[in-house]
Design a protein around this motif. Structure first.
Motif, PDB file in Angstrom:
ATOM      1  N   GLY A 110      54.537  28.410   0.984  1.00 42.73           N
ATOM      2  CA  GLY A 110      54.018  28.969  -0.257  1.00 42.73           C
ATOM      3  C   GLY A 110      54.963  28.804  -1.429  1.00 42.73           C
ATOM      4  O   GLY A 110      54.629  29.169  -2.551  1.00 42.73           O
ATOM      5  N   GLY A 111      56.155  28.235  -1.193  1.00 36.17           N
ATOM      6  CA  GLY A 111      57.123  28.021  -2.271  1.00 36.17           C
ATOM      7  C   GLY A 111      56.630  26.963  -3.248  1.00 36.17           C
ATOM      8  O   GLY A 111      55.720  26.189  -2.948  1.00 36.17           O
ATOM      9  N   VAL A 112      57.251  26.938  -4.436  1.00 32.81           N
ATOM     10  CA  VAL A 112      56.771  26.075  -5.510  1.00 32.81           C
ATOM     11  C   VAL A 112      57.913  25.263  -6.111  1.00 32.81           C
ATOM     12  O   VAL A 112      58.980  25.801  -6.408  1.00 32.81           O
ATOM     13  N   LEU A 113      57.661  23.973  -6.288  1.00 27.52           N
ATOM     14  CA  LEU A 113      58.534  23.102  -7.081  1.00 27.52           C
ATOM     15  C   LEU A 113      57.957  23.072  -8.491  1.00 27.52           C
ATOM     16  O   LEU A 113      56.760  22.844  -8.671  1.00 27.52           O
ATOM     17  N   VAL A 114      58.811  23.317  -9.477  1.00 31.00           N
ATOM     18  CA  VAL A 114      58.415  23.200 -10.884  1.00 31.00           C
ATOM     19  C   VAL A 114      59.390  22.218 -11.515  1.00 31.00           C
ATOM     20  O   VAL A 114      60.603  22.426 -11.471  1.00 31.00           O
TER      21      VAL A 114
ATOM     22  N   ASP B  28      62.706  16.120   0.389  1.00 30.29           N
ATOM     23  CA  ASP B  28      63.776  17.113   0.557  1.00 30.29           C
ATOM     24  C   ASP B  28      63.439  18.399  -0.192  1.00 30.29           C
ATOM     25  O   ASP B  28      63.726  19.500   0.297  1.00 30.29           O
ATOM     26  N   CYS B  29      62.833  18.282  -1.367  1.00 26.41           N
ATOM     27  CA  CYS B  29      62.397  19.473  -2.109  1.00 26.41           C
ATOM     28  C   CYS B  29      61.363  20.244  -1.297  1.00 26.41           C
ATOM     29  O   CYS B  29      61.466  21.471  -1.136  1.00 26.41           O
ATOM     30  N   GLN B  30      60.369  19.531  -0.775  1.00 28.71           N
ATOM     31  CA  GLN B  30      59.311  20.174   0.011  1.00 28.71           C
ATOM     32  C   GLN B  30      59.904  20.877   1.225  1.00 28.71           C
ATOM     33  O   GLN B  30      59.565  22.016   1.530  1.00 28.71           O
TER      34      GLN B  30
ATOM     35  N   ASN C  68      54.179  24.290  -1.723  1.00 27.43           N
ATOM     36  CA  ASN C  68      54.484  23.947  -0.339  1.00 27.43           C
ATOM     37  C   ASN C  68      53.541  24.675   0.611  1.00 27.43           C
ATOM     38  O   ASN C  68      53.970  25.451   1.443  1.00 27.43           O
ATOM     39  N   ASP C  69      52.277  24.429   0.457  1.00 28.85           N
ATOM     40  CA  ASP C  69      51.282  25.015   1.347  1.00 28.85           C
ATOM     41  C   ASP C  69      49.916  24.478   0.951  1.00 28.85           C
ATOM     42  O   ASP C  69      49.148  25.166   0.280  1.00 28.85           O
ATOM     43  N   PRO C  70      49.616  23.233   1.340  1.00 27.41           N
ATOM     44  CA  PRO C  70      48.339  22.652   0.929  1.00 27.41           C
ATOM     45  C   PRO C  70      47.122  23.493   1.310  1.00 27.41           C
ATOM     46  O   PRO C  70      46.120  23.459   0.626  1.00 27.41           O
TER      47      PRO C  70
END
Length: 181
Positions: A85-89, A77-79, A131-133
């Motif tokens: 290109g967004g980031v989970l920290v 759900d976070c992804q 969010n962008d391998p």
């Protein structure tokens, strides 16, 4: 909020007691670009239809990370909630028994092992998942002040940003198959 005046910030907090203390911690009042919502973050993200550039996760209760904030579904759900290109920290403690499993759940949801950055002498780590391998965490190795960012604030943040950049560079140096391995 103060240093990024074009940003819109939404905080989801489950504890009314924490929300009640917002003035004691100089949390700004709700406005057009800042709001504090009372709710469960797992539920919020499960039903979310918006996208975000950054998700900052610092969810702890008396027993550590609540189980609802450490499931494969939650990290998926976070992804899904992040823009390309967004980031989970997230803030995690490496001393807990489930730490490696948490990193595996994040890696599975994001398609790449997250970047872990130790914070000082304790077991606290910041964990970054992008969010962008295709672009990978490789982009964290650059250290530069963002455009229109207060130079004095940047000086304050620079030691922390440098730790993230060093961790990214080190990971790239010791990843045999390249940055996406």
């Amino acid at each position: 909020h103060r240093h990024l005046p074009l940003s819109c910030i939404t905080v989801v907090e489950i504890s009314l007691d924490v929300i009640a203390l917002r003035e004691a911690f100089a949390i700004p009042p709700d406005s057009e670009r800042f709001s504090v919502l009372h709710g469960d973050a797992a539920d919020f993200l499960r039903h979310n239809t918006s996208t975000y550039d950054v998700l900052l996760l610092d969810g702890f209760d008396a027993n550590g990370v609540p189980p609802e904030l450490d499931t494969p579904q939650f990290y998926s759900d976070c992804q899904r909630a992040l823009s390309p290109g967004g980031v989970l920290v997230t803030n995690l403690h490496a001393c807990v028994s489930d730490y490696s499993q948490t990193l595996k759940r994040i890696a599975h949801a994001f398609g790449e092992a997250p970047l872990t950055v130790p914070c000082g002498q304790g077991s606290n780590h910041l964990v970054f998942a992008k969010n962008d391998p295709a672009r990978t965490l490789h982009t964290f190795r650059e250290v530069r002040c963002p455009d229109n960012f207060d130079p004095d604030a940047w000086k304050t943040l620079l030691p922390s940003v440098a730790r993230v950049a060093l961790a990214a560079r080190t990971r790239l140096m010791y990843t045999p198959a390249g940055p996406s391995a």
